[in-house]
Design an enzyme around this catalytic site. Structure first.
Site, mmCIF file in Angstrom:
data_model
loop_
_atom_site.group_PDB
_atom_site.id
_atom_site.type_symbol
_atom_site.label_atom_id
_atom_site.label_comp_id
_atom_site.label_asym_id
_atom_site.label_seq_id
_atom_site.Cartn_x
_atom_site.Cartn_y
_atom_site.Cartn_z
ATOM 1 N N ARG A 193 1.032 -1.179 -0.077
ATOM 2 C CA ARG A 193 -0.010 0.022 -0.034
ATOM 3 C C ARG A 193 0.932 1.106 -0.043
ATOM 4 N NH1 ARG A 193 -5.086 -0.603 -1.460
ATOM 5 N NH2 ARG A 193 -5.376 1.331 -0.226
ATOM 6 N N ASN A 238 11.288 1.177 4.592
ATOM 7 C CA ASN A 238 10.738 -0.032 3.513
ATOM 8 C C ASN A 238 11.905 -0.446 2.970
ATOM 9 O OD1 ASN A 238 8.695 -0.921 1.614
ATOM 10 N ND2 ASN A 238 9.453 0.626 0.095
ATOM 11 N N HIS A 254 13.051 -2.104 -0.669
ATOM 12 C CA HIS A 254 12.546 -2.207 -2.298
ATOM 13 C C HIS A 254 13.577 -3.073 -2.921
ATOM 14 C CE1 HIS A 254 10.933 -0.711 -5.833
ATOM 15 N NE2 HIS A 254 12.060 -0.774 -6.260
#
Ligand code: GRF
Length: 220
Positions: A91, A107, A109
């Site tokens: 999200r 996060n 990635h």
């Protein structure tokens, strides 16, 4: 000791690596709550197996992303979370979450940002023909995959790679660098200067280089 709130949407292999590192005493953190926006994902099984509290907060039924994030923030705060970890969380987060946890949302990635932001990166890397790929842990800002970079790992891309084989090679490194980034945060060793994140107290990595395909002409 840092209190983590881990947000997931899927299999949770990064979550598992964090759990394993905590249990092995390598990571000075405690997972206070695991929140999935998707019901019945495997990450929730992992939570159960390790007796970690978990919650499903489905994004469905919220017209505005901000209202959904408000619910997430309430749950994180109720569990006294200090650092929010997005581990395969599919999200886009809003300012509502970021204002509640400024520079406290990380996060992972699966690419060497700023190259290959967004989704479906492995096929894009193979198709583009890059010779190196990798992964990045970064603080989250309001852009997509644009926040200050904490740590990156590089891997080679081989001629016979598919999206699947490249994904697997990168994922192995994700499992290492996410925990390392969290540990640096826990130790207070991350110094943020604008969009640069400096890791204090590290020797420089050697000036080693990788060349792919390797150089032959100097060995003749
Ligand atoms: C990983 O590739 C991660 O980089 C991306 O989503 C995937 C999640 O995998 N953000 P998992 O759920 O941790 O196994």
């Amino acid at each position: 000791m840092v209190n983590l709130g881990v947000l997931v949407s899927g299999s949770g292999s990064n979550l598992q690596a964090i759990i394993d590192n905590i249990e092995a005493g390598r990571l000075d953190a405690r997972i206070r709550i695991i929140i999935s926006n998707v019901p019945d994902v495997f990450a929730l099984e992992r939570a159960k197996k390790h007796s970690i509290p978990s919650l499903v907060i489905s994004h469905k039924g919220y017209k505005r992303r901000e209202d959904f994030d408000k619910k997430i923030v309430e749950a994180l705060q109720a569990h006294e979370v200090g650092l929010v970890v997005l581990a395969g969380y599919m999200r886009v987060v809003t300012a509502v979450l970021l204002r509640a946890f400024p520079m406290r949302v990380m996060n992972i990635h699966p690419a060497l940002l700023p190259s290959f932001a967004g989704t479906h990166v492995w096929q894009a890397e193979v198709d583009y023909g890059v010779k190196f790929a990798g992964c990045t842990v970064h603080f989250v800002d309001e852009g997509t995959d644009t926040g200050p970079i904490i740590i990156q790992a590089a891997v080679p891309v081989y001629d016979d790679d598919t999206a699947e084989t490249l994904n697997a090679r990168i994922l192995k490194q994700e499992h290492k660098i996410f925990s390392q980034a969290i540990q640096l945060y826990a130790e207070g060793r991350l110094e943020i200067q604008g969009r640069r994140v400096l890791a204090k107290g590290f020797p420089k990595v050697p000036d080693a280089f990788m060349i792919n395909p390797p150089i032959e002409i100097f060995d003749r």
